[in-house]
Motif scaffolding. Structure first.
Motif, PDB file in Angstrom:
ATOM      1  N   GLY A 107       0.794  -1.232   0.000  1.00 49.63           N
ATOM      2  CA  GLY A 107       0.000   0.000   0.000  1.00 49.63           C
ATOM      3  C   GLY A 107       0.820   1.272   0.000  1.00 49.63           C
ATOM      4  O   GLY A 107       0.296   2.352   0.281  1.00 49.63           O
ATOM      5  N   CYS A 108       2.104   1.171  -0.336  1.00 53.56           N
ATOM      6  CA  CYS A 108       2.991   2.337  -0.314  1.00 53.56           C
ATOM      7  C   CYS A 108       3.100   2.979  -1.689  1.00 53.56           C
ATOM      8  O   CYS A 108       2.988   2.304  -2.708  1.00 53.56           O
ATOM      9  CB  CYS A 108       4.383   1.926   0.175  1.00 53.56           C
ATOM     10  N   ASP A 109       3.327   4.289  -1.680  1.00 52.20           N
ATOM     11  CA  ASP A 109       3.556   5.006  -2.934  1.00 52.20           C
ATOM     12  C   ASP A 109       4.900   5.731  -2.920  1.00 52.20           C
ATOM     13  O   ASP A 109       5.155   6.622  -3.716  1.00 52.20           O
ATOM     14  CB  ASP A 109       2.406   5.963  -3.258  1.00 52.20           C
ATOM     15  N   MET A 110       5.771   5.305  -1.993  1.00 49.21           N
ATOM     16  CA  MET A 110       7.130   5.836  -1.917  1.00 49.21           C
ATOM     17  C   MET A 110       8.033   4.764  -1.315  1.00 49.21           C
ATOM     18  O   MET A 110       7.655   4.082  -0.368  1.00 49.21           O
ATOM     19  CB  MET A 110       7.159   7.098  -1.060  1.00 49.21           C
ATOM     20  N   LEU A 111       9.223   4.614  -1.892  1.00 50.79           N
ATOM     21  CA  LEU A 111      10.220   3.659  -1.427  1.00 50.79           C
ATOM     22  C   LEU A 111      11.505   4.421  -1.120  1.00 50.79           C
ATOM     23  O   LEU A 111      12.015   5.154  -1.973  1.00 50.79           O
ATOM     24  CB  LEU A 111      10.489   2.612  -2.516  1.00 50.79           C
ATOM     25  N   ILE A 112      11.997   4.259   0.105  1.00 43.46           N
ATOM     26  CA  ILE A 112      13.297   4.825   0.491  1.00 43.46           C
ATOM     27  C   ILE A 112      14.199   3.648   0.841  1.00 43.46           C
ATOM     28  O   ILE A 112      13.820   2.781   1.638  1.00 43.46           O
ATOM     29  CB  ILE A 112      13.175   5.792   1.683  1.00 43.46           C
ATOM     30  N   TYR A 113      15.378   3.630   0.237  1.00 44.91           N
ATOM     31  CA  TYR A 113      16.315   2.531   0.471  1.00 44.91           C
ATOM     32  C   TYR A 113      17.740   3.068   0.520  1.00 44.91           C
ATOM     33  O   TYR A 113      18.006   4.230   0.225  1.00 44.91           O
ATOM     34  CB  TYR A 113      16.178   1.465  -0.620  1.00 44.91           C
ATOM     35  N   THR A 116      23.390   0.850  -1.674  1.00 40.30           N
ATOM     36  CA  THR A 116      24.277   1.027  -2.832  1.00 40.30           C
ATOM     37  C   THR A 116      25.307   2.122  -2.623  1.00 40.30           C
ATOM     38  O   THR A 116      26.301   2.161  -3.340  1.00 40.30           O
ATOM     39  CB  THR A 116      23.477   1.360  -4.102  1.00 40.30           C
ATOM     40  N   HIS A 117      25.057   3.029  -1.688  1.00 43.49           N
ATOM     41  CA  HIS A 117      25.921   4.195  -1.437  1.00 43.49           C
ATOM     42  C   HIS A 117      25.883   5.181  -2.611  1.00 43.49           C
ATOM     43  O   HIS A 117      26.759   6.040  -2.720  1.00 43.49           O
ATOM     44  CB  HIS A 117      27.369   3.798  -1.152  1.00 43.49           C
ATOM     45  N   ILE A 118      24.917   5.064  -3.481  1.00 48.19           N
ATOM     46  CA  ILE A 118      24.796   5.917  -4.674  1.00 48.19           C
ATOM     47  C   ILE A 118      23.443   6.619  -4.635  1.00 48.19           C
ATOM     48  O   ILE A 118      22.406   5.958  -4.559  1.00 48.19           O
ATOM     49  CB  ILE A 118      24.922   5.085  -5.969  1.00 48.19           C
ATOM     50  N   PRO A 119      23.427   7.964  -4.695  1.00 45.20           N
ATOM     51  CA  PRO A 119      22.140   8.662  -4.669  1.00 45.20           C
ATOM     52  C   PRO A 119      21.293   8.325  -5.892  1.00 45.20           C
ATOM     53  O   PRO A 119      21.806   8.178  -7.001  1.00 45.20           O
ATOM     54  CB  PRO A 119      22.526  10.148  -4.661  1.00 45.20           C
ATOM     55  N   HIS A 120      19.987   8.201  -5.651  1.00 38.04           N
ATOM     56  CA  HIS A 120      19.060   7.863  -6.721  1.00 38.04           C
ATOM     57  C   HIS A 120      17.712   8.488  -6.373  1.00 38.04           C
ATOM     58  O   HIS A 120      17.241   8.381  -5.235  1.00 38.04           O
ATOM     59  CB  HIS A 120      18.932   6.344  -6.824  1.00 38.04           C
ATOM     60  N   TYR A 121      17.104   9.132  -7.358  1.00 35.24           N
ATOM     61  CA  TYR A 121      15.765   9.688  -7.191  1.00 35.24           C
ATOM     62  C   TYR A 121      15.040   9.510  -8.504  1.00 35.24           C
ATOM     63  O   TYR A 121      15.553   9.862  -9.568  1.00 35.24           O
ATOM     64  CB  TYR A 121      15.836  11.171  -6.813  1.00 35.24           C
ATOM     65  N   GLU A 122      13.841   8.942  -8.404  1.00 35.75           N
ATOM     66  CA  GLU A 122      13.064   8.667  -9.608  1.00 35.75           C
ATOM     67  C   GLU A 122      11.585   8.763  -9.263  1.00 35.75           C
ATOM     68  O   GLU A 122      11.153   8.320  -8.202  1.00 35.75           O
ATOM     69  CB  GLU A 122      13.411   7.255 -10.086  1.00 35.75           C
ATOM     70  N   ASP A 125       5.802   6.873 -13.679  1.00 32.49           N
ATOM     71  CA  ASP A 125       4.681   7.492 -14.397  1.00 32.49           C
ATOM     72  C   ASP A 125       3.448   7.711 -13.530  1.00 32.49           C
ATOM     73  O   ASP A 125       2.725   8.685 -13.710  1.00 32.49           O
ATOM     74  CB  ASP A 125       4.284   6.640 -15.614  1.00 32.49           C
ATOM     75  N   ASP A 126       3.207   6.825 -12.595  1.00 30.53           N
ATOM     76  CA  ASP A 126       2.023   6.954 -11.745  1.00 30.53           C
ATOM     77  C   ASP A 126       2.276   7.775 -10.483  1.00 30.53           C
ATOM     78  O   ASP A 126       1.430   7.835  -9.599  1.00 30.53           O
ATOM     79  CB  ASP A 126       1.485   5.572 -11.377  1.00 30.53           C
ATOM     80  N   GLY A 127       3.464   8.396 -10.379  1.00 34.20           N
ATOM     81  CA  GLY A 127       3.790   9.238  -9.232  1.00 34.20           C
ATOM     82  C   GLY A 127       4.508   8.527  -8.100  1.00 34.20           C
ATOM     83  O   GLY A 127       4.868   9.149  -7.098  1.00 34.20           O
ATOM     84  N   PHE A 128       4.731   7.213  -8.227  1.00 37.60           N
ATOM     85  CA  PHE A 128       5.472   6.456  -7.213  1.00 37.60           C
ATOM     86  C   PHE A 128       6.894   7.004  -7.140  1.00 37.60           C
ATOM     87  O   PHE A 128       7.550   7.194  -8.167  1.00 37.60           O
ATOM     88  CB  PHE A 128       5.497   4.970  -7.589  1.00 37.60           C
ATOM     89  N   ILE A 129       7.384   7.262  -5.927  1.00 35.33           N
ATOM     90  CA  ILE A 129       8.712   7.855  -5.729  1.00 35.33           C
ATOM     91  C   ILE A 129       9.685   6.803  -5.208  1.00 35.33           C
ATOM     92  O   ILE A 129       9.374   6.059  -4.271  1.00 35.33           O
ATOM     93  CB  ILE A 129       8.643   9.040  -4.744  1.00 35.33           C
ATOM     94  N   ILE A 130      10.877   6.780  -5.812  1.00 31.67           N
ATOM     95  CA  ILE A 130      11.979   5.920  -5.377  1.00 31.67           C
ATOM     96  C   ILE A 130      13.127   6.846  -4.964  1.00 31.67           C
ATOM     97  O   ILE A 130      13.523   7.726  -5.737  1.00 31.67           O
ATOM     98  CB  ILE A 130      12.450   5.003  -6.519  1.00 31.67           C
TER      99      ILE A 130
END
Length: 165
Positions: A107-113, A116-122, A125-130
Motif C-alpha cells: 500500500g505504499c507510494d514511496m520507497l526509500i532505500y 548502494t551508497h549511490i544517490p538515486h531519485y526517480e 509514471d504513476d507518481g510512485f517515488i523511489i
C-alpha cells in the motif's frame, strides 16, 4: 509543510551526519536507511523530531526492523536498506522492480532505500517515488561526494533535493 532529512550508510562515522543535522535544523523527521552501525539514541541523544530507522547488512545485533512502513504527509513510505526484501536476499541494482512491486503490495507510494551508497531519485509514471540518499560517509558514485537527501512534503507533493557534504 514537513521537512525530512534522509541519511543512509553512515557506517559508524557519525560526524558528517551530526553536522548536517545541525546545519539543516529545524526539521520534522529524520530517516536513516540502514548501516548506521550504532543506535540513534547513542548518536543523537534525546531529540524533538520523529525518527525512522531500519537495519542494514552491517547493523549486527541491532534491535531495529528490516523494513518499516509509515506516513509522511499524504504518502505511505516503505523504508528498507536494500539487502533484504521480505526476508530474502536482494540488491537494488538487480531487484528494483521487485522492490517497487513489494512496496506497492504493502500500500505504499514511496520507497526509500540505501545499501548502494549511490544517490538515486526517480518518479515513476504513476507518481510512485523511489529515493536513495546515497552515503553520508562512504560514497560510491563517480564524484565521490558524501550525500544525503532533504524532502519537503505537503500532502502528496514531495520536493527532493540531494545535498553534498
Amino acid at each position: 509543510m514537513i521537512k525530512v532529512l534522509v541519511f543512509s550508510d553512515s557506517h559508524g562515522n557519525q560526524a558528517y551526519m551530526k553536522q548536517k543535522i545541525k546545519d539543516e535544523a529545524p526539521f520534522d523527521v529524520l530517516i536513516h536507511a540502514g548501516d548506521l552501525e550504532d543506535t540513534l539514541e547513542n548518536v543523537l541523544g534525546p531529540v524533538d523530531y520523529h525518527t525512522h530507522i531500519v537495519k542494514g547488512n552491517c547493523d549486527y545485533g541491532r534491535d531495529v526492523p528490516l523494513e518499516k512502513i509509515f506516513k509522511l504527509g499524504g504518502r505511505a513510505v516503505l523504508l528498507l536498506h536494500g539487502h533484504s526484501l521480505d526476508n530474502t536476499h536482494c540488491h537494488p541494482g538487480m531487484d528494483m522492480n521487485r522492490m517497487v512491486y513489494y512496496a506497492r503490495s504493502k500500500g505504499c507510494d514511496m520507497l526509500i532505500y540505501g545499501h548502494t551508497h549511490i544517490p538515486h531519485y526517480e518518479v515513476l509514471d504513476d507518481g510512485f517515488i523511489i529515493l536513495n540518499p546515497g552515503s553520508i560517509s562512504l560514497p560510491r558514485q563517480s564524484d565521490m561526494n558524501r550525500t544525503y537527501a532533504v524532502l519537503e512534503i505537503e500532502d502528496k507533493e514531495v520536493t527532493v533535493t540531494h545535498k553534498h557534504y
